[in-house]
Motif scaffolding. Structure first.
Motif, mmCIF file in Angstrom:
data_model
loop_
_atom_site.group_PDB
_atom_site.id
_atom_site.type_symbol
_atom_site.label_atom_id
_atom_site.label_comp_id
_atom_site.label_asym_id
_atom_site.label_seq_id
_atom_site.Cartn_x
_atom_site.Cartn_y
_atom_site.Cartn_z
ATOM 1 N N ILE A 118 15.137 -9.468 52.994
ATOM 2 C CA ILE A 118 16.440 -9.325 52.342
ATOM 3 C C ILE A 118 17.188 -10.649 52.487
ATOM 4 N N LYS A 119 17.481 -11.296 51.367
ATOM 5 C CA LYS A 119 18.043 -12.653 51.379
ATOM 6 C C LYS A 119 19.548 -12.695 51.106
ATOM 7 N N ASN A 120 20.129 -11.596 50.704
ATOM 8 C CA ASN A 120 21.533 -11.621 50.262
ATOM 9 C C ASN A 120 22.487 -10.988 51.270
ATOM 10 N N VAL A 121 22.103 -11.017 52.553
ATOM 11 C CA VAL A 121 22.927 -10.438 53.616
ATOM 12 C C VAL A 121 23.165 -11.477 54.708
ATOM 13 N N GLN A 122 24.414 -11.577 55.146
ATOM 14 C CA GLN A 122 24.771 -12.353 56.328
ATOM 15 C C GLN A 122 25.341 -11.387 57.354
ATOM 16 N N ALA A 123 24.708 -11.297 58.527
ATOM 17 C CA ALA A 123 25.169 -10.402 59.587
ATOM 18 C C ALA A 123 26.044 -11.182 60.559
ATOM 19 N N VAL A 124 27.242 -10.680 60.840
ATOM 20 C CA VAL A 124 28.204 -11.385 61.674
ATOM 21 C C VAL A 124 28.709 -10.455 62.771
ATOM 22 N N GLN A 125 28.658 -10.936 64.018
ATOM 23 C CA GLN A 125 29.225 -10.174 65.126
ATOM 24 C C GLN A 125 30.655 -10.627 65.363
ATOM 25 N N SER A 126 31.600 -9.751 65.078
ATOM 26 C CA SER A 126 33.015 -10.080 65.255
ATOM 27 C C SER A 126 33.854 -8.833 65.037
ATOM 28 N N ARG A 127 35.018 -8.806 65.646
ATOM 29 C CA ARG A 127 36.025 -7.822 65.254
ATOM 30 C C ARG A 127 36.655 -8.302 63.951
ATOM 31 N N VAL A 128 36.937 -7.380 63.057
ATOM 32 C CA VAL A 128 37.349 -7.772 61.712
ATOM 33 C C VAL A 128 38.645 -8.577 61.712
ATOM 34 N N GLU A 129 39.572 -8.255 62.621
ATOM 35 C CA GLU A 129 40.857 -8.967 62.613
ATOM 36 C C GLU A 129 40.708 -10.424 63.062
ATOM 37 N N TYR A 130 39.571 -10.737 63.731
ATOM 38 C CA TYR A 130 39.345 -12.116 64.183
ATOM 39 C C TYR A 130 38.413 -12.882 63.243
ATOM 40 N N TYR A 131 37.912 -12.226 62.222
ATOM 41 C CA TYR A 131 36.980 -12.873 61.306
ATOM 42 C C TYR A 131 37.779 -13.532 60.190
ATOM 43 N N THR A 132 37.958 -14.845 60.319
ATOM 44 C CA THR A 132 38.820 -15.572 59.380
ATOM 45 C C THR A 132 38.077 -16.702 58.662
ATOM 46 N N GLU A 133 36.754 -16.754 58.826
ATOM 47 C CA GLU A 133 35.981 -17.847 58.219
ATOM 48 C C GLU A 133 35.970 -17.791 56.695
ATOM 49 N N GLN A 134 36.113 -16.600 56.131
ATOM 50 C CA GLN A 134 36.018 -16.464 54.675
ATOM 51 C C GLN A 134 37.209 -15.686 54.126
#
Length: 210
Positions: A118-134
């Motif tokens: 599966i090439k179209n998935v990026q898995a990220v470990q983070s709490r959503v309120e701290y995820y500000t990269e995108q």
């Protein structure tokens, strides 16, 4: 298991799901097999029967595929990749960020993506309120059994584009949650979903990001 999946998909009467090819069906079956395998050690889901996983996890995730408008999506509180992984398999032309705070879930998602190609998935470990990269980069923010509508909108308000959508998969019609929403948000659609093999009500709430 593939025949069980095909049978359940045929009962949804949704054309976009019936158009899945053999490779996509194989990937969905392998996803169930890996979820069952990892579940024995890591307790990723309370559902233990692989056949129930097909209806309660795979079909229950795919049922919202027709509501995906745009190209980039984030699945917040994805758990073991639900609904994100099934949706990514069914929509290889779209990209998905799968976000969760628990490392074992993210490790599972990454391993499944590697094994299944599966090439179209990026898995990220983070709490959503701290995820500000995108920030402000997603066409849709997805949630399934993640939080109340008000909490979802509060914690995820930095994620969608100006014309993006919040898509919340709910059980019973969430009248109380709707009553508690701020007037700044517009409810675009609330639809009842027919999920074969799943008892009880299912609804999707679509809210515009203004």
């Amino acid at each position: 298991m593939k025949e069980s999946l095909k049978s359940l998909l045929s009962q949804t009467k949704i054309e976009s799901l019936l158009m899945l090819d053999e490779n996509q069906l194989d990937q969905l079956v392998q996803l169930v097999e890996q979820l069952d395998k990892w579940n024995k050690a890591y307790n990723l889901t309370s559902v233990r029967d692989p056949k129930q996983m097909v209806s309660r996890h795979i079909v229950d995730s795919l049922i919202i595929s027709p509501f995906l408008t745009g190209d980039r999506f984030i699945d917040v509180g994805t758990g073991p990749g639900l609904p994100g992984l099934p949706l990514a398999i069914a929509n290889p032309d779209k990209s998905f960020v799968l976000l969760d705070s628990l490392g074992k879930r993210i490790r599972f998602i990454r391993q499944v993506c590697h094994q299944l190609g599966i090439k179209n998935v990026q898995a990220v470990q983070s709490r959503v309120e701290y995820y500000t990269e995108q920030n402000n980069s997603f066409d849709g923010v997805l949630s399934r059994a993640f939080a109340s509508l008000d909490d979802m909108l509060t914690w995820c308000k930095h994620l969608p584009k100006n014309n993006g959508k919040f898509l919340a998969l709910k059980g019973q019609y969430p009248q109380q949650e709707l009553d508690e929403l701020s007037e700044q948000y517009k409810i675009e659609q609330i639809s009842s979903l027919n999920v074969p093999g799943v008892d009880g009500d299912r609804h999707i709430v679509v809210i515009s990001a203004q």
